[in-house]
Scaffold this motif. Structure first.
Motif, PDB file in Angstrom:
ATOM      1  N   ALA A   1       0.809  -1.215   0.000  1.00  0.00           N
ATOM      2  CA  ALA A   1       0.000   0.000   0.000  1.00  0.00           C
ATOM      3  C   ALA A   1       0.844   1.268   0.000  1.00  0.00           C
ATOM      4  N   ASN A   2       2.096   1.177   0.446  1.00  0.00           N
ATOM      5  CA  ASN A   2       2.951   2.361   0.543  1.00  0.00           C
ATOM      6  C   ASN A   2       4.108   2.366  -0.447  1.00  0.00           C
ATOM      7  N   LEU A   3       4.404   1.227  -1.059  1.00  0.00           N
ATOM      8  CA  LEU A   3       5.482   1.169  -2.051  1.00  0.00           C
ATOM      9  C   LEU A   3       4.917   1.595  -3.405  1.00  0.00           C
ATOM     10  N   VAL A   4       4.511   2.862  -3.469  1.00  0.00           N
ATOM     11  CA  VAL A   4       3.788   3.378  -4.622  1.00  0.00           C
ATOM     12  C   VAL A   4       4.275   4.784  -4.945  1.00  0.00           C
ATOM     13  N   ILE A   5       3.843   5.290  -6.084  1.00  0.00           N
ATOM     14  CA  ILE A   5       4.335   6.585  -6.542  1.00  0.00           C
ATOM     15  C   ILE A   5       3.850   7.744  -5.672  1.00  0.00           C
ATOM     16  N   SER A   6       2.731   7.581  -4.993  1.00  0.00           N
ATOM     17  CA  SER A   6       2.250   8.663  -4.125  1.00  0.00           C
ATOM     18  C   SER A   6       3.248   8.967  -3.019  1.00  0.00           C
ATOM     19  N   THR A   7       3.942   7.940  -2.538  1.00  0.00           N
ATOM     20  CA  THR A   7       4.946   8.131  -1.495  1.00  0.00           C
ATOM     21  C   THR A   7       6.125   8.918  -2.039  1.00  0.00           C
ATOM     22  N   VAL A   8       6.526   8.616  -3.275  1.00  0.00           N
ATOM     23  CA  VAL A   8       7.592   9.382  -3.923  1.00  0.00           C
ATOM     24  C   VAL A   8       7.166  10.838  -4.088  1.00  0.00           C
ATOM     25  N   ALA A   9       5.912  11.038  -4.494  1.00  0.00           N
ATOM     26  CA  ALA A   9       5.406  12.396  -4.717  1.00  0.00           C
ATOM     27  C   ALA A   9       5.434  13.224  -3.440  1.00  0.00           C
TER      28      ALA A   9
ATOM     29  N   ASN B   1     -13.719   9.827   8.574  1.00  0.00           N
ATOM     30  CA  ASN B   1     -12.917   8.820   7.902  1.00  0.00           C
ATOM     31  C   ASN B   1     -13.335   8.643   6.454  1.00  0.00           C
ATOM     32  N   VAL B   2     -14.629   8.703   6.196  1.00  0.00           N
ATOM     33  CA  VAL B   2     -15.111   8.622   4.815  1.00  0.00           C
ATOM     34  C   VAL B   2     -14.499   9.749   3.984  1.00  0.00           C
ATOM     35  N   ALA B   3     -14.470  10.951   4.550  1.00  0.00           N
ATOM     36  CA  ALA B   3     -13.864  12.075   3.841  1.00  0.00           C
ATOM     37  C   ALA B   3     -12.381  11.828   3.581  1.00  0.00           C
ATOM     38  N   ALA B   4     -11.681  11.236   4.573  1.00  0.00           N
ATOM     39  CA  ALA B   4     -10.260  10.933   4.397  1.00  0.00           C
ATOM     40  C   ALA B   4     -10.057   9.881   3.309  1.00  0.00           C
ATOM     41  N   CYS B   5     -10.887   8.834   3.322  1.00  0.00           N
ATOM     42  CA  CYS B   5     -10.783   7.782   2.307  1.00  0.00           C
ATOM     43  C   CYS B   5     -10.961   8.356   0.908  1.00  0.00           C
ATOM     44  N   ILE B   6     -11.972   9.200   0.750  1.00  0.00           N
ATOM     45  CA  ILE B   6     -12.231   9.805  -0.559  1.00  0.00           C
ATOM     46  C   ILE B   6     -11.080  10.720  -0.963  1.00  0.00           C
ATOM     47  N   GLY B   7     -10.572  11.504  -0.003  1.00  0.00           N
ATOM     48  CA  GLY B   7      -9.477  12.418  -0.309  1.00  0.00           C
ATOM     49  C   GLY B   7      -8.212  11.707  -0.727  1.00  0.00           C
ATOM     50  N   TRP B   8      -7.829  10.666   0.044  1.00  0.00           N
ATOM     51  CA  TRP B   8      -6.626   9.901  -0.321  1.00  0.00           C
ATOM     52  C   TRP B   8      -6.787   9.267  -1.696  1.00  0.00           C
ATOM     53  N   SER B   9      -7.962   8.705  -1.968  1.00  0.00           N
ATOM     54  CA  SER B   9      -8.185   8.059  -3.255  1.00  0.00           C
ATOM     55  C   SER B   9      -8.045   9.051  -4.400  1.00  0.00           C
ATOM     56  N   ALA B  10      -8.579  10.263  -4.210  1.00  0.00           N
ATOM     57  CA  ALA B  10      -8.478  11.281  -5.243  1.00  0.00           C
ATOM     58  C   ALA B  10      -7.024  11.677  -5.489  1.00  0.00           C
ATOM     59  N   VAL B  11      -6.277  11.883  -4.404  1.00  0.00           N
ATOM     60  CA  VAL B  11      -4.863  12.250  -4.535  1.00  0.00           C
ATOM     61  C   VAL B  11      -4.081  11.162  -5.277  1.00  0.00           C
ATOM     62  N   ASN B  12      -4.282   9.915  -4.877  1.00  0.00           N
ATOM     63  CA  ASN B  12      -3.514   8.820  -5.462  1.00  0.00           C
ATOM     64  C   ASN B  12      -3.827   8.598  -6.935  1.00  0.00           C
ATOM     65  N   VAL B  13      -5.103   8.681  -7.270  1.00  0.00           N
ATOM     66  CA  VAL B  13      -5.474   8.412  -8.658  1.00  0.00           C
ATOM     67  C   VAL B  13      -4.957   9.517  -9.580  1.00  0.00           C
ATOM     68  N   ILE B  14      -4.810  10.732  -9.055  1.00  0.00           N
ATOM     69  CA  ILE B  14      -4.237  11.818  -9.856  1.00  0.00           C
ATOM     70  C   ILE B  14      -2.780  11.518 -10.190  1.00  0.00           C
ATOM     71  N   VAL B  15      -2.024  11.013  -9.206  1.00  0.00           N
ATOM     72  CA  VAL B  15      -0.610  10.689  -9.453  1.00  0.00           C
ATOM     73  C   VAL B  15      -0.496   9.649 -10.566  1.00  0.00           C
ATOM     74  N   GLY B  16      -1.295   8.586 -10.470  1.00  0.00           N
ATOM     75  CA  GLY B  16      -1.260   7.558 -11.496  1.00  0.00           C
ATOM     76  C   GLY B  16      -1.679   8.075 -12.852  1.00  0.00           C
ATOM     77  N   ALA B  17      -2.683   8.910 -12.874  1.00  0.00           N
ATOM     78  CA  ALA B  17      -3.177   9.451 -14.143  1.00  0.00           C
ATOM     79  C   ALA B  17      -2.146  10.352 -14.805  1.00  0.00           C
ATOM     80  N   GLN B  18      -1.378  11.089 -14.013  1.00  0.00           N
ATOM     81  CA  GLN B  18      -0.318  11.927 -14.574  1.00  0.00           C
ATOM     82  C   GLN B  18       0.650  11.089 -15.404  1.00  0.00           C
ATOM     83  N   ILE B  19       0.983   9.920 -14.889  1.00  0.00           N
ATOM     84  CA  ILE B  19       1.939   9.057 -15.579  1.00  0.00           C
ATOM     85  C   ILE B  19       1.347   8.524 -16.877  1.00  0.00           C
ATOM     86  N   VAL B  20       0.100   8.073 -16.834  1.00  0.00           N
ATOM     87  CA  VAL B  20      -0.536   7.555 -18.045  1.00  0.00           C
ATOM     88  C   VAL B  20      -0.587   8.640 -19.122  1.00  0.00           C
ATOM     89  N   THR B  21      -0.919   9.858 -18.722  1.00  0.00           N
ATOM     90  CA  THR B  21      -0.962  10.964 -19.677  1.00  0.00           C
ATOM     91  C   THR B  21       0.420  11.238 -20.250  1.00  0.00           C
TER      92      THR B  21
END
Length: 474
Positions: A45-53, A118-138
């Motif tokens: 869960a943490n060995l991901v690009i969001s941690t690098v970012a 916690n629901v707000a935190a879950c949604i926020g983290w998911s939004a942040v992480n998916v943006i990092v991944g999408a940047q790479i695909v683009t």
């Protein structure tokens, strides 16, 4: 006896979508015996690009040097991971999900408020992480795949695993770290010779303020898992050694966070990546691997998919938190809430992608604020007032739970402490403004924890005395 007839599958381990939600897992129904999953769950869960970012914010955003950044990364990660590791030990002990355990401090209604946080935190983290991944695909497609489309693709892949539940989450996380570790080693080999150890800036109040504020972001990232921690080992045997759970969880979060955050910070010291580092972690990694041509693009694609491992816990725990809102919410399958949550974070991520660095910085600092007071209240309840003893069968009976007014007031007081110490772009608290004016020094989470702890220690004793006189639940 017909030996060909298989015994019925235990809830949470049946084929298909998991049927159990926040219901307590009885000791005789726990089939998850791989204790090492406490490590691989959080490693993946943490060995991901969001941690690098996150690490990549240290120098260009906070203006730090190399060694002072390393010190902040190590120190604040220790502080942030400790509550995650502690709460993980409660999963096998109690058989209850993390936000459900909040009921033993906050009571029936107070736990609902914490679940919404916690629901707000879950949604926020998911939004942040998916943006990092999408940047790479683009970046890989040269803009042919727009960011919004990449967000949709990654979110869809994440949601599939999250919907199926506990068993499939662990299956995925058990192996997801392996290709990511190999890819990050390749990235290190590609860029390692160009990194520099930038000098630490002059020790002024402005520099100290930057150190503390960056530390808040590091703390927020690590401790962000504390509100999910027990969700991922409730199916492990009741006699699982707490010390093993603690250290496996601690190392599973600490090791990848420290290594990748230092790595992300180090990449920003390479002059050739200066422009890319200003555009976020995804663009930074794309710049590093660009010289590898087609092979580099393949590695970038795999890195983009790494955010799935990071977002799965967010999506899965979101569904569980929604069920804490009441018995009506509990009747709706966790998978339905997970799907709804995915739709919401997609709607947030798409318009936020254009301003990612600011979005990440602000969110990481904000998320630490509520988690600090919440965590210290649960820790004090466990250690000081219950001394590790819970009437676990009372988890879903409102009349047998505490009223929770002491926790509610302590939480409000903690958030007031946050207000005093917060230093954000649009707001600087009265205490924070005393240091490094006019920008302030963000000590919001430190003040929040201290104030909440003091208030809870006083008020919880009063609440317990009142409960004893009335003969009601403690």
């Amino acid at each position: 006896m017909n030996s060909s007839i298989a015994p019925p599958a235990l809830p949470g381990y049946e084929p298909g979508i998991e049927t159990r939600g926040i219901e307590r897992v009885p000791p005789n129904q726990r089939a998850h015996v791989r204790i090492f999953d406490n490590f691989t769950m959080w490693l993946s869960a943490n060995l991901v690009i969001s941690t690098v970012a996150l690490g990549a914010l240290a120098i260009p955003v906070f203006g730090l040097g190399f060694w002072d950044s390393v010190a902040v990364i190590v120190g604040f990660n220790i502080l942030g991971v400790l509550p995650v590791a502690f709460f993980s030990t409660l999963g096998p002990k109690l058989g209850l999900r993390q936000m459900t355990i909040s009921r033993f401090s906050f009571g029936w209604n107070g736990a609902k408020v914490m679940a919404l946080f916690n629901v707000a935190a879950c949604i926020g983290w998911s939004a942040v992480n998916v943006i990092v991944g999408a940047q790479i695909v683009t970046a890989i497609s040269g803009g042919a795949v727009p960011t919004w489309a990449a967000i949709l693709i990654i979110a869809a892949l994440t949601t599939v695993v999250s919907i199926y539940g506990y068993r499939y989450v662990h299956r995925y996380e058990r192996y997801a770290w392996m290709p990511m570790a190999a890819i990050f080693l390749i990235v290190l080999f590609t860029a390692g010779g160009q990194m520099q150890t930038l000098p630490t800036p002059v020790w002024t109040m402005a520099h100290v303020a930057s150190l503390v504020s960056f530390g808040g972001a590091i703390f927020g990232f690590a401790t962000g898992w504390s509100s999910y921690a027990a969700d991922y080992n409730v199916n492990q045997p009741e006699d699982t050694a707490p010390s093993r759970v603690f250290w496996l969880t601690f190392l599973g979060v600490f090791i990848p966070c420290v290594l990748l955050e230092i790595f992300g910070m180090s990449l920003t010291t390479v002059a050739a990546y200066g422009k890319a580092s200003a555009n976020g972690g995804g663009a930074l990694l794309a710049a590093v691997l660009q010289p590898l041509g087609g092979a580099g693009k393949l590695l970038l694609l795999l890195l983009a998919l790494s955010v799935i491992a990071n977002n799965i816990p967010n999506d899965y725990s979101l569904g569980l938190s929604m069920q804490v809102l009441g018995k009506g919410f509990q009747k709706i399958n966790r998978a339905v809430w997970t799907l709804i949550g995915a739709v919401v974070y997609i709607a947030i991520a798409i318009p936020s992608a254009a301003h990612f660095n600011a979005t990440l910085e602000n969110f990481l600092l904000l998320v630490a604020y509520w988690l600090g007071p919440w965590a210290i209240i649960l820790i004090l309840e466990h250690a000081m007032f219950r001394r590790g003893r819970y009437n676990v069968d009372d988890w879903n009976t409102r009349s047998k739970l505490p009223v929770g007014w002491a926790a509610a007031i302590a939480m409000a007081a903690g958030l007031f402490g946050v207000y005093l110490g917060a230093a954000q772009t649009m707001f600087v608290g009265p205490v924070a403004g005393l240091f490094n004016p006019p920008y302030g020094m963000d000590i919001g989470f430190e003040l929040g924890v201290v104030v909440a702890a003091v208030v809870y220690l006083v008020l919880r004793r009063i609440e317990l005395r009142g409960s004893a006189l009335r003969g009601s639940a403690p």
